[in-house]
Design a protein around this motif. Structure first.
Motif, PDB file in Angstrom:
ATOM      1  N   VAL A 156       0.862  -1.196   0.000  1.00  0.00           N
ATOM      2  CA  VAL A 156       0.000   0.000   0.000  1.00  0.00           C
ATOM      3  C   VAL A 156       0.894   1.240   0.000  1.00  0.00           C
ATOM      4  N   GLN A 157       1.974   1.210   0.766  1.00  0.00           N
ATOM      5  CA  GLN A 157       3.009   2.267   0.768  1.00  0.00           C
ATOM      6  C   GLN A 157       2.418   3.666   0.770  1.00  0.00           C
ATOM      7  N   TYR A 158       1.406   3.854   1.621  1.00  0.00           N
ATOM      8  CA  TYR A 158       0.748   5.152   1.720  1.00  0.00           C
ATOM      9  C   TYR A 158       1.709   6.220   2.240  1.00  0.00           C
ATOM     10  N   GLY A 218       7.533  -5.121   5.843  1.00  0.00           N
ATOM     11  CA  GLY A 218       8.326  -4.911   4.631  1.00  0.00           C
ATOM     12  C   GLY A 218       9.380  -3.856   4.911  1.00  0.00           C
ATOM     13  N   ASN A 219      10.277  -3.668   3.958  1.00  0.00           N
ATOM     14  CA  ASN A 219      11.364  -2.705   4.146  1.00  0.00           C
ATOM     15  C   ASN A 219      10.844  -1.296   4.438  1.00  0.00           C
ATOM     16  N   HIS A 220       9.755  -0.893   3.746  1.00  0.00           N
ATOM     17  CA  HIS A 220       9.267   0.475   3.950  1.00  0.00           C
ATOM     18  C   HIS A 220       8.669   0.669   5.342  1.00  0.00           C
ATOM     19  N   CYS A 221       8.088  -0.402   5.902  1.00  0.00           N
ATOM     20  CA  CYS A 221       7.593  -0.312   7.290  1.00  0.00           C
ATOM     21  C   CYS A 221       8.779   0.045   8.184  1.00  0.00           C
ATOM     22  N   MET A 235      20.461  -3.909   0.075  1.00  0.00           N
ATOM     23  CA  MET A 235      20.094  -3.545   1.443  1.00  0.00           C
ATOM     24  C   MET A 235      18.584  -3.550   1.654  1.00  0.00           C
ATOM     25  N   PHE A 236      17.784  -3.317   0.600  1.00  0.00           N
ATOM     26  CA  PHE A 236      16.333  -3.299   0.819  1.00  0.00           C
ATOM     27  C   PHE A 236      15.726  -4.694   0.918  1.00  0.00           C
ATOM     28  N   ASN A 237      16.569  -5.732   0.875  1.00  0.00           N
ATOM     29  CA  ASN A 237      16.106  -7.102   1.112  1.00  0.00           C
ATOM     30  C   ASN A 237      16.639  -7.593   2.454  1.00  0.00           C
ATOM     31  N   HIS A 283       6.401  -6.955  -2.680  1.00  0.00           N
ATOM     32  CA  HIS A 283       7.731  -6.351  -2.882  1.00  0.00           C
ATOM     33  C   HIS A 283       8.116  -6.132  -4.342  1.00  0.00           C
ATOM     34  N   ASP A 284       7.919  -7.120  -5.206  1.00  0.00           N
ATOM     35  CA  ASP A 284       8.202  -6.908  -6.627  1.00  0.00           C
ATOM     36  C   ASP A 284       6.914  -6.346  -7.237  1.00  0.00           C
ATOM     37  N   HIS A 285       6.868  -5.027  -7.415  1.00  0.00           N
ATOM     38  CA  HIS A 285       5.606  -4.346  -7.667  1.00  0.00           C
ATOM     39  C   HIS A 285       4.890  -4.793  -8.926  1.00  0.00           C
ATOM     40  N   GLU A 286       5.600  -5.340  -9.868  1.00  0.00           N
ATOM     41  CA  GLU A 286       4.986  -5.813 -11.121  1.00  0.00           C
ATOM     42  C   GLU A 286       4.168  -7.078 -10.910  1.00  0.00           C
TER      43      GLU A 286
HETATM   44  O1  LIG Z   1      10.429  -1.891  -1.755  1.00  0.00           O
HETATM   45  P1  LIG Z   1      10.478  -0.806  -2.811  1.00  0.00           P
HETATM   46  O2  LIG Z   1       9.178  -0.110  -2.987  1.00  0.00           O
HETATM   47  O3  LIG Z   1      11.604   0.108  -2.585  1.00  0.00           O
HETATM   48  O4  LIG Z   1      10.709  -1.503  -4.199  1.00  0.00           O
HETATM   49  C1  LIG Z   1      11.271  -2.730  -4.292  1.00  0.00           C
HETATM   50  C2  LIG Z   1      11.497  -2.989  -5.756  1.00  0.00           C
HETATM   51  O5  LIG Z   1      10.285  -3.144  -6.418  1.00  0.00           O
HETATM   52  C3  LIG Z   1      12.323  -4.207  -5.912  1.00  0.00           C
HETATM   53  O6  LIG Z   1      12.818  -4.257  -7.221  1.00  0.00           O
END
Ligand SMILES: O=P(O)(O)OC[C@H](O)CO
Ligand SMILES: Nc1ccn([C@@H]2O[C@H](COP(=O)(O)O)[C@@H](O)[C@H]2O)c(=O)n1
Length: 327
Positions: free
Chosen positions: A25-27, A105-108, A194-196, A263-266
């Motif tokens: 959602v990444q609001y 997730g990473n953004h949290c 790093m985002f993983n 995570h993989d937005h596609e």
């Molecule tokens: O977690 P985000 O939003 O930075 O994006 C992750 C990417 O989609 C990974 O390739």
């Protein structure tokens, strides 16, 4: 229509149970932007996408629960607003008339440390910030939620052993000074970013125990993780660092039928060598204003947004997943 492991598309047979799904959602209360690669991101609109999802889930009276695959708020959210932004999105989920499950997730973790985040997301936090858990939504079925940021350079205190282990891991595999850059990394090594993160040893042992127990109880299992677990369903960069070790554990048993991720937005889909379906869900964040993942009208760009009817046809209707006759 049957499929390799007995999942069907909901057009026939007897549904076991169904649940609402949404991810990334990444609001954030900020103007529209774009990803590093230039894909548009609609930070405010994602709240509307969520609201419509909840409405659609409530209209479908037969859902057992709803689950969000992580990244509730975007890393660009101003940090003095993080707490309220997370609360605002959680409150929106709470409008669903049923249980809601979250994962991190990473953004949290860009927004809040684990000790603040886990209670807000109602993630059972029994033991020093661990964010993996399981639940059984119907007799004979078990959902396992993995913590893909167990070993991670984000989210733990700077001097925490898990932070240090993650930084060492990255140093040994990614020579770039920006550890989010995959420049120069080849093939599957491009996931060492790093985002993983990774599933640690203790969580791996827990997973093994849960799967052994599920096997003994003749339960079927769905594994959920923010980070994808199969290269066939995802591009290389977003994969869990040790997806291969996790899959080795999963493949020791016959109980796991489906792995779901964000995570993989596609988004993406695959069936692995053991017949397990891997479904990566499309990001709510990248649904353009005026369109809706959950309108069921399919009048929107099918490449990015519409959950397509896949070979394995897991969605029924868009925004929900129905499981039938998992054998
Ligand atoms: O977690 P985000 O939003 O930075 O994006 C992750 C990417 O989609 C990974 O390739
Ligand atoms: N091909 C890429 C992708 C990303 N990065 C770095 O990761 C950061 C986050 O990426 P988003 O897709 O969420 O925008 C980004 O700011 C870059 O630092 C990269 O270097 N190469």
């Amino acid at each position: 229509m049957g499929s390799a492991n007995g999942l069907t598309n909901g057009r026939g047979g007897h549904p076991l149970f169904a649940f609402g799904v949404i991810t990334d959602v990444q609001y954030a209360d900020i103007p529209n932007g774009h990803s590093f690669l230039g894909v548009p991101r609609f930070y405010r609109h994602s709240m509307l996408v969520l609201q419509r999802a909840v409405k659609s889930w409530n209209n479908n009276k037969n859902l057992n629960f709803a689950i969000h695959f992580g990244d509730i708020v975007d890393g660009k959210c101003p940090k003095d607003q993080s707490l309220n932004a997370v609360k605002k999105v959680v409150d929106e989920f709470e409008n669903f008339k049923g249980p809601v499950y979250h994962m991190i997730g990473n953004h949290c973790l860009y927004n809040l440390p684990r000790d603040k985040l886990l209670p807000l997301l109602k993630i059972p936090n029994l033991d020093g910030g661990r964010a993996y858990y399981e639940f059984s939504p119907a007799p004979g079925y078990r959902f396992v939620v993995l913590d893909g940021y167990d070993i991670s350079a984000i989210g733990w205190p700077h001097d925490h052993p898990k932070t240090l282990e993650a930084l060492k891991f990255l140093r040994e595999r990614n020579p770039n000074s920006d550890k989010n850059s995959p420049n120069g990394l080849e093939g599957l090594d491009r996931r060492f970013l790093m985002f993983n993160g990774a599933v640690g040893e203790e969580q791996m042992e827990w997973l093994d125990c849960v799967l052994r127990d599920a096997t003994n109880m003749k339960q079927k299992v769905v594994v959920c993780c923010h980070l994808p677990l199969d290269p066939g369903a995802s591009s290389q960069e977003p994969l869990l660092w040790n997806y291969d070790e996790v899959m080795d554990v999963i493949h020791r048993y016959d109980c796991v039928k489906v792995c779901l991720a964000g995570h993989d937005h596609e988004g993406g889909h695959s069936i692995d060598s053991h017949g397990i379906h891997h479904r990566v869900l499309e990001a709510a964040l990248e649904c353009p204003p005026g369109h809706d993942i959950y309108d069921g009208g399919h009048s929107i760009d099918p490449h990015r947004i519409h959950h397509p009817v896949l070979e394995a046809a897991l969605e029924y209707p868009p925004g929900t997943i129905m499981l039938e006759q998992m054998e």
